[in-house]
Design an enzyme around this catalytic site. Structure first.
Site, PDB file in Angstrom:
ATOM      1  N   TYR A  61      42.437 -51.705  23.784  1.00 46.02           N
ATOM      2  CA  TYR A  61      43.850 -51.809  23.400  1.00 46.02           C
ATOM      3  C   TYR A  61      44.719 -52.348  24.530  1.00 46.02           C
ATOM      4  O   TYR A  61      44.293 -52.490  25.660  1.00 46.02           O
ATOM      5  CB  TYR A  61      44.407 -50.524  22.819  1.00 46.02           C
ATOM      6  N   GLU A  62      45.967 -52.687  24.148  1.00 48.46           N
ATOM      7  CA  GLU A  62      46.939 -53.344  25.042  1.00 48.46           C
ATOM      8  C   GLU A  62      46.394 -54.668  25.597  1.00 48.46           C
ATOM      9  O   GLU A  62      46.636 -55.030  26.748  1.00 48.46           O
ATOM     10  CB  GLU A  62      47.361 -52.406  26.182  1.00 48.46           C
ATOM     11  N   GLY A  63      45.691 -55.389  24.769  1.00 47.68           N
ATOM     12  CA  GLY A  63      45.075 -56.654  25.179  1.00 47.68           C
ATOM     13  C   GLY A  63      43.670 -56.400  25.655  1.00 47.68           C
ATOM     14  O   GLY A  63      43.452 -55.789  26.700  1.00 47.68           O
ATOM     15  N   ARG A  75      49.766 -52.346  30.293  1.00 48.44           N
ATOM     16  CA  ARG A  75      48.455 -52.751  30.798  1.00 48.44           C
ATOM     17  C   ARG A  75      48.148 -52.092  32.132  1.00 48.44           C
ATOM     18  O   ARG A  75      47.012 -51.645  32.369  1.00 48.44           O
ATOM     19  CB  ARG A  75      48.404 -54.276  30.903  1.00 48.44           C
TER      20      ARG A  75
END
Length: 558
Positions: free
Chosen positions: A421-423, A285
């Site tokens: 992406y990645e949360g 993140r």
């Protein structure tokens, strides 16, 4: 336009925001890394950006072929040791601060986001194996992952299990010899298959027999493409996605266990996969936030270069009727300064977060918790900045920005995935109000605001700090839906406040009349004068609650 990595700016931020010389006293190494990374990114990687976009990764039943030039550039990455900067020394890394490694990743993101995604995912795997792996995994795999010889991936998402990780169905059963057999499929796996390296190390989330439902039943496994005996593991790339951007990054659907099961080994304890996953995710993140910074830097440079050379119309109200370069027009100048201010602010925020984690790794528990608080800010606001700056870059180019030949549109297409992406950024906002506001009984967040308040001078920043404090109190007490309804504007307010604080600090340190100092002070002044009041205006939305959002059924909005 040739990319110029902002070495002077990076060193200034490292010195005055990160205070890197409290983390390492070797200024020669800092300078060598910054200058060497710039030379590598400008000389070997930047030229890949266009072919990566126009040709992209190509799938066949035999695997995924990368475009011309990527193999040589990746070999340069490995031979140059660029993946080892902040990796642990006992695994072949250099053990330098993460914040210095952040500058390297920023350069790669600016040069070619599609290329940079391969080493970025590897970095998350290094942290997970270092923190949770067995001694044999650290001995047999970690040095070759650190070097880049064996890049690594994160296999989390499945068709029915995206943000809801607990819904995954991939299975792992004991193999009788300490290994496990993995069966199932994963989607959206970045660099899940490619021909840049002979082996790829997959970190795969799966369920063991009789595992509890939901996230409590998830375990993490190390699953290599090539097994220790040299044979091919039972896994394959079934397809790659056709995407809006990052065409050079193969986004793979991975199939495990067509012929009985892919062999893998537990990382950490059984059912401990979520803890290991968050080690990977927190690293990823922060690095995705750096993607926003890199894209913004490249887009800004391209827009400025175009504005300096594009002659169009006389300046309104000017004494002369002669046509001038468009940078003379106030609205274009506004866009250029906004782009530069947002880019510098996002860089300061990201580097500062990495610096706090560096301090945490050296035993400062309070700094480590501050890094946790900052992570959703860096990921969400950094990627929002990347999208806004890339969009402004298209606007500066006018009609030429909308056609592909100028390269401005690619930045916007590439940047758009980063808030997802990645949360997703909505998940980052939920994490901020749901977890980080209460970290250490609320002290982790509150001491950040107190430190900001103690240093800032501009009344606008003090007013924003007041608003953030008031909202933090009310959101902590709010019910679930009201808290989440205000989370995104609240995150933006916190991000702009922190970036404004760090930019004001830099403006005080930027003395003299050099072009660098002038730009730094102007960018900081614009952020405080224009962007901070915009963030203050979000207070109403952050505190408005969820009632209006649910006042009509969703299908009525169609």
């Amino acid at each position: 336009m040739d990319l110029r990595c902002p070495v002077e700016e990076q060193r200034f931020v490292l010195e005055h925001v990160v205070r890197i010389f409290e983390l390492t006293n070797d200024s020669d190494i800092v300078d060598a890394v910054l200058e060497g990374a710039a030379q590598y990114a400008e000389g070997q990687v930047a030229s890949l950006n266009r072919i990566g976009d126009t040709v992209g990764a190509k799938w066949s039943p035999e695997g995924v072929a990368m475009p011309k030039g990527f193999h040589e550039a990746y070999r340069g990455f490995v031979e140059g040791g660029w993946g080892t900067i902040s990796a642990p020394e006992d695994a072949g890394g250099q053990g330098l601060p993460l914040s210095l490694g952040a500058a390297v990743m920023e350069d790669l993101n600016a040069a070619s986001l599609g290329f940079a995604l391969c080493p970025m995912l590897t970095m998350g795997a290094i942290e997970a194996i270092e923190a949770h792996g067995s001694e044999s995994q650290k001995r047999d795999y970690l040095p070759r992952i650190v070097s880049g010889e064996w890049p690594a991936t994160m296999n989390l998402t499945e068709p029915q299990a995206g943000s809801d990780v607990g819904a995954l169905r991939t299975k792992a059963v004991p193999n009788g010899d300490g290994s496990w057999l993995i069966t199932g499929s994963k989607i959206y796996i970045t660099y899940g298959e490619h021909d840049l390296a002979e082996n790829i190390i997959h970190l795969v989330l799966a369920r063991t027999p009789d595992a509890p439902v939901g996230t409590r039943g998830i375990s993490l496994f190390l699953v290599p493409k090539i097994l220790p005996d040299g044979s091919r593991n039972d896994l394959r790339c079934a397809s790659i996605e056709h995407k809006l951007g990052i065409h050079a990054s193969p986004t793979c659907t991975m199939a495990y266990g067509d012929h009985g099961g892919a062999v893998g080994w537990l990382i950490g304890p059984e059912h401990g996969g979520m803890r290991s996953m968050f080690t990977m995710m927190n690293n990823a993140r922060l690095n995705v936030g750096l993607q926003g910074v890199g894209i913004a830097e490249a887009a800004t440079q391209r827009a400025v270069a175009y504005a300096l050379g594009r002659v169009q119309s006389a300046r309104v109200g000017g004494a002369s009727r002669d046509a001038v370069a468009i940078h003379e027009h106030p609205d274009v100048r506004r866009m250029l300064l906004r782009m530069r201010a947002l880019t510098m602010g996002a860089r300061a925020l990201a580097y500062y977060a990495f610096g706090q984690i560096d301090r945490g790794h050296r035993g400062d528990a309070q700094a480590l918790m501050r890094g946790d608080v900052l992570t959703p800010l860096v990921k969400a606001w950094g990627t929002d900045v990347g999208c806004e700056v890339a969009s402004l870059g298209v606007q500066v180019h006018g009609g030429m920005g909308y056609v592909e030949e100028t390269g401005a549109a690619q930045y916007l297409r590439d940047a758009r995935i980063a808030p997802i992406y990645e949360g997703t950024n909505g998940i980052q906002a939920a994490d901020l109000v749901g977890r980080k506001l209460g970290l250490d009984g609320g002290l982790a967040f509150d001491t950040l605001i107190a430190d900001i308040r103690a240093e800032v001078e501009a009344p606008a920043l003090s007013a924003l700090a007041d608003a953030v404090e008031i909202l933090a109190t009310s959101l902590r007490a709010a019910d679930h839906d009201d808290k989440l309804a205000g989370s995104y504007p609240f995150l933006t307010m916190c991000s702009v406040l922190t970036a404004g604080w760090l930019m004001e600090r830099q403006a005080r340190a930027a003395v003299g009349d050099t072009p660098f100092a002038q730009v730094k002070r102007a960018a900081a002044g614009y952020l405080v004068a224009a962007i901070v009041p915009e963030a203050l205006g979000l207070a109403a939305a952050a505190g408005s609650g969820a009632e209006l959002l649910y006042s009509v059924p969703a299908d009525a909005l169609a």
